[in-house]
Design a protein around this motif. Structure first.
Motif, mmCIF file in Angstrom:
data_model
loop_
_atom_site.group_PDB
_atom_site.id
_atom_site.type_symbol
_atom_site.label_atom_id
_atom_site.label_comp_id
_atom_site.label_asym_id
_atom_site.label_seq_id
_atom_site.Cartn_x
_atom_site.Cartn_y
_atom_site.Cartn_z
ATOM 1 N N HIS A 1 0.960 4.971 1.355
ATOM 2 C CA HIS A 1 0.283 5.716 2.418
ATOM 3 C C HIS A 1 0.429 7.216 2.239
ATOM 4 O O HIS A 1 1.446 7.697 1.737
ATOM 5 C CB HIS A 1 0.854 5.314 3.784
ATOM 6 C CG HIS A 1 0.632 3.885 4.110
ATOM 7 N ND1 HIS A 1 -0.532 3.427 4.675
ATOM 8 C CD2 HIS A 1 1.405 2.795 3.909
ATOM 9 C CE1 HIS A 1 -0.448 2.122 4.829
ATOM 10 N NE2 HIS A 1 0.719 1.713 4.374
ATOM 11 N N THR B 1 -4.652 5.384 1.397
ATOM 12 C CA THR B 1 -3.715 4.439 0.797
ATOM 13 C C THR B 1 -3.880 4.424 -0.720
ATOM 14 O O THR B 1 -3.843 3.386 -1.353
ATOM 15 C CB THR B 1 -3.907 3.015 1.355
ATOM 16 O OG1 THR B 1 -5.267 2.633 1.144
ATOM 17 C CG2 THR B 1 -3.538 2.934 2.813
ATOM 18 N N ALA C 1 -1.185 11.187 4.169
ATOM 19 C CA ALA C 1 -1.927 11.823 5.248
ATOM 20 C C ALA C 1 -2.031 13.321 4.987
ATOM 21 O O ALA C 1 -1.178 13.894 4.309
ATOM 22 C CB ALA C 1 -1.242 11.582 6.593
ATOM 23 N N ASP D 1 5.002 3.623 4.756
ATOM 24 C CA ASP D 1 4.216 3.221 5.920
ATOM 25 C C ASP D 1 3.383 4.389 6.434
ATOM 26 O O ASP D 1 3.664 5.548 6.178
ATOM 27 C CB ASP D 1 5.109 2.650 7.034
ATOM 28 C CG ASP D 1 6.099 3.665 7.558
ATOM 29 O OD1 ASP D 1 5.720 4.444 8.449
ATOM 30 O OD2 ASP D 1 7.242 3.679 7.065
ATOM 31 N N ARG D 2 2.336 4.046 7.155
ATOM 32 C CA ARG D 2 1.366 5.029 7.642
ATOM 33 C C ARG D 2 2.006 6.021 8.613
ATOM 34 O O ARG D 2 1.732 7.217 8.558
ATOM 35 C CB ARG D 2 0.221 4.275 8.313
ATOM 36 C CG ARG D 2 -0.920 5.137 8.736
ATOM 37 C CD ARG D 2 -2.089 4.259 9.208
ATOM 38 N NE ARG D 2 -3.205 5.085 9.579
ATOM 39 C CZ ARG D 2 -3.599 5.261 10.828
ATOM 40 N NH1 ARG D 2 -2.990 4.628 11.811
ATOM 41 N NH2 ARG D 2 -4.613 6.054 11.095
ATOM 42 N N ASP E 1 -6.272 10.200 6.392
ATOM 43 C CA ASP E 1 -5.173 9.373 5.903
ATOM 44 C C ASP E 1 -5.732 8.462 4.820
ATOM 45 O O ASP E 1 -6.933 8.242 4.738
ATOM 46 C CB ASP E 1 -4.433 8.620 7.000
ATOM 47 C CG ASP E 1 -5.275 7.611 7.743
ATOM 48 O OD1 ASP E 1 -6.473 7.476 7.457
ATOM 49 O OD2 ASP E 1 -4.729 6.931 8.621
ATOM 50 N N ALA F 1 3.938 8.743 6.838
ATOM 51 C CA ALA F 1 3.030 9.688 6.186
ATOM 52 C C ALA F 1 2.482 10.691 7.199
ATOM 53 O O ALA F 1 2.464 11.898 6.942
ATOM 54 C CB ALA F 1 1.895 8.942 5.497
ATOM 55 N N HIS F 2 2.054 10.207 8.351
ATOM 56 C CA HIS F 2 1.517 11.107 9.382
ATOM 57 C C HIS F 2 2.593 12.055 9.894
ATOM 58 O O HIS F 2 2.352 13.258 10.048
ATOM 59 C CB HIS F 2 0.916 10.298 10.538
ATOM 60 C CG HIS F 2 -0.460 9.810 10.234
ATOM 61 N ND1 HIS F 2 -1.588 10.499 10.578
ATOM 62 C CD2 HIS F 2 -0.875 8.701 9.587
ATOM 63 C CE1 HIS F 2 -2.651 9.842 10.164
ATOM 64 N NE2 HIS F 2 -2.243 8.740 9.562
ATOM 65 N N PRO G 1 0.831 -1.200 0.000
ATOM 66 C CA PRO G 1 0.000 0.000 0.000
ATOM 67 C C PRO G 1 0.870 1.256 0.000
ATOM 68 O O PRO G 1 1.962 1.264 0.554
ATOM 69 C CB PRO G 1 -0.798 -0.086 1.293
ATOM 70 C CG PRO G 1 -0.490 -1.383 1.910
ATOM 71 C CD PRO G 1 0.655 -2.007 1.177
ATOM 72 N N GLN H 1 4.218 7.398 0.804
ATOM 73 C CA GLN H 1 5.084 6.880 1.849
ATOM 74 C C GLN H 1 4.916 5.367 1.996
ATOM 75 O O GLN H 1 3.837 4.828 1.769
ATOM 76 C CB GLN H 1 4.772 7.573 3.184
ATOM 77 C CG GLN H 1 4.990 9.070 3.149
ATOM 78 C CD GLN H 1 6.403 9.419 2.735
ATOM 79 O OE1 GLN H 1 7.360 8.945 3.332
ATOM 80 N NE2 GLN H 1 6.533 10.239 1.708
#
Length: 74
Positions: free
Chosen positions: A9, A56, A11, A30-31, A54, A34-35, A7, A28
């Motif tokens: 990511h 994907t 945000a 990973d999540r 957020d 991104a955050h 995926p 990004q």
């Protein structure tokens, strides 16, 4: 068979009104990254920011409505 795609990511963080700052991170791995990147981008203008969304998917858009300022062009 090909390996499943990872995926992508992203945000979006928005500043508290009346500040119009925002931060967005897309693509990004990973999540959490991104955050972190979106929040840092938003806070770089000295704003108090909150997470708005957020996702994907590989793209995003941000739109913000503002009231017309006194004396602005019609």
């Amino acid at each position: 068979p090909p390996a499943p795609a990872q995926p992508i990511h992203g945000a979006v963080y928005l500043a508290q009104p009346p500040n119009m700052s925002y931060g967005m991170a897309v693509g990004q791995a990973d999540r959490l990254s991104a955050h972190r990147l979106a929040e840092i981008a938003c806070r770089s203008a000295g704003a108090n920011c909150v997470m708005a969304q957020d996702f994907t998917v590989p793209c995003a858009a941000v739109a913000e409505g503002v009231r017309r300022a006194p004396g602005a062009f019609s």
